[in-house]
Design an enzyme around this catalytic site. Sequence first.
Site, PDB file in Angstrom:
ATOM      1  N   ASP A  38       0.870  -1.200   0.000  1.00  0.00           N
ATOM      2  CA  ASP A  38       0.000   0.000   0.000  1.00  0.00           C
ATOM      3  C   ASP A  38       0.893   1.232   0.000  1.00  0.00           C
ATOM      4  O   ASP A  38       2.095   1.141   0.299  1.00  0.00           O
ATOM      5  CB  ASP A  38      -0.915   0.014   1.236  1.00  0.00           C
ATOM      6  N   SER A  39       0.290   2.374  -0.253  1.00  0.00           N
ATOM      7  CA  SER A  39       1.051   3.623  -0.191  1.00  0.00           C
ATOM      8  C   SER A  39       1.357   4.006   1.258  1.00  0.00           C
ATOM      9  O   SER A  39       2.260   4.802   1.495  1.00  0.00           O
ATOM     10  CB  SER A  39       0.249   4.729  -0.870  1.00  0.00           C
ATOM     11  N   CYS A  62      -4.203  -1.282  -2.123  1.00  0.00           N
ATOM     12  CA  CYS A  62      -4.359   0.157  -2.352  1.00  0.00           C
ATOM     13  C   CYS A  62      -5.269   0.293  -3.562  1.00  0.00           C
ATOM     14  O   CYS A  62      -4.984  -0.274  -4.626  1.00  0.00           O
ATOM     15  CB  CYS A  62      -2.988   0.776  -2.635  1.00  0.00           C
TER      16      CYS A  62
HETATM   17  N1  DGL Z   1      -4.216   3.622  -0.140  1.00  0.00           N
HETATM   18  C1  DGL Z   1      -4.751   4.567  -1.097  1.00  0.00           C
HETATM   19  C2  DGL Z   1      -5.984   3.993  -1.773  1.00  0.00           C
HETATM   20  O1  DGL Z   1      -6.540   2.999  -1.344  1.00  0.00           O
HETATM   21  C3  DGL Z   1      -5.118   5.884  -0.466  1.00  0.00           C
HETATM   22  C4  DGL Z   1      -3.981   6.694   0.044  1.00  0.00           C
HETATM   23  C5  DGL Z   1      -3.201   7.404  -1.019  1.00  0.00           C
HETATM   24  O2  DGL Z   1      -3.725   8.328  -1.661  1.00  0.00           O
HETATM   25  O3  DGL Z   1      -2.069   7.016  -1.191  1.00  0.00           O
HETATM   26  O4  DGL Z   1      -6.407   4.535  -2.759  1.00  0.00           O
END
Ligand code: DGL
Length: 277
Positions: free
Chosen positions: A15-16, A78
């Site tokens: 994930d980010s 993500c």
């Molecule tokens: N984890 C990202 C998502 O599910 C959201 C956070 C981001 O913008 O990096 O889209």
Amino acid sequence: MSSEDKRTSPIGVFDSGIGGLTVYKALRAALPHEDFIYLGDTAHLPYGTKSPEAVLQYTVQAARELMENNIKLLVIACNTATAVALPSLPSLLEDLPCLGVIDPGAQAAAKTSITGRIAVLATEGTVKSGAYAAAIKHYRPDAHIQMLACNLLVALVEEGWSDGAEADAIISRYLSMLQPDFDVLVLGCTHFPLLASTIRKHLPASVQIIDSASTTAIAVETFLVRNDLLRVGTEVGKTSFYVTNAPERFERLAERFLGYDINVENREPTNSYAART
Ligand code: DGL
């Protein structure tokens, strides 16, 4: 690699930032014997406001780092990375199996909605990609879908302000931008389940909230069973956590969410992410 080695290989979760922990938590509960390697690309967070080219580049870079640990499967926890990068990943990653979070959430929303009127809260990148609308329509061609970009909700979660006056005000303002005719609200960003109880307060009881965490865990389990990749046995699986920047901050927020202590290692994007808790 032998079949036995493949079964005992870890699952990569990417994930980010911390939002993917909502998916990790569901995966850990569903698959207690698996080893996981979680990577949060906090150096590049947020993905939701970046260009598709940048998100694809970061995702491939992170996936390649995870591949150094011989992962048997990559879960893109993500929504933005799933929306933008997932379709290109297998060809860029030597056919590594990759599963994202959009299809399971879209399928659950399509099944749950009675009226076919579905609203999706997501990041700007996910909204612009059109990936949710396409996935929901695949399961329910008659669906009427509203998409709303809610970038500030990511900042609220990253700040640890999941409830309170600020969260109430921001959530209520976003929800007021939707036509109030939907019966299913999809939390189309992995950060948003952390705001679910506050979002719930601002919705009629008749609206069902769907997030992709538990549905993704089911999809992952099904994939492992079908491909004879499930790790069986009695041993409890281990998890290693890595971020590309500011591990202390991730650790603090993650421990609050998971409810137990973890060790988080910092790894710059170009280095190996090898380490364990
Ligand atoms: N984890 C990202 C998502 O599910 C959201 C956070 C981001 O913008 O990096 O889209």
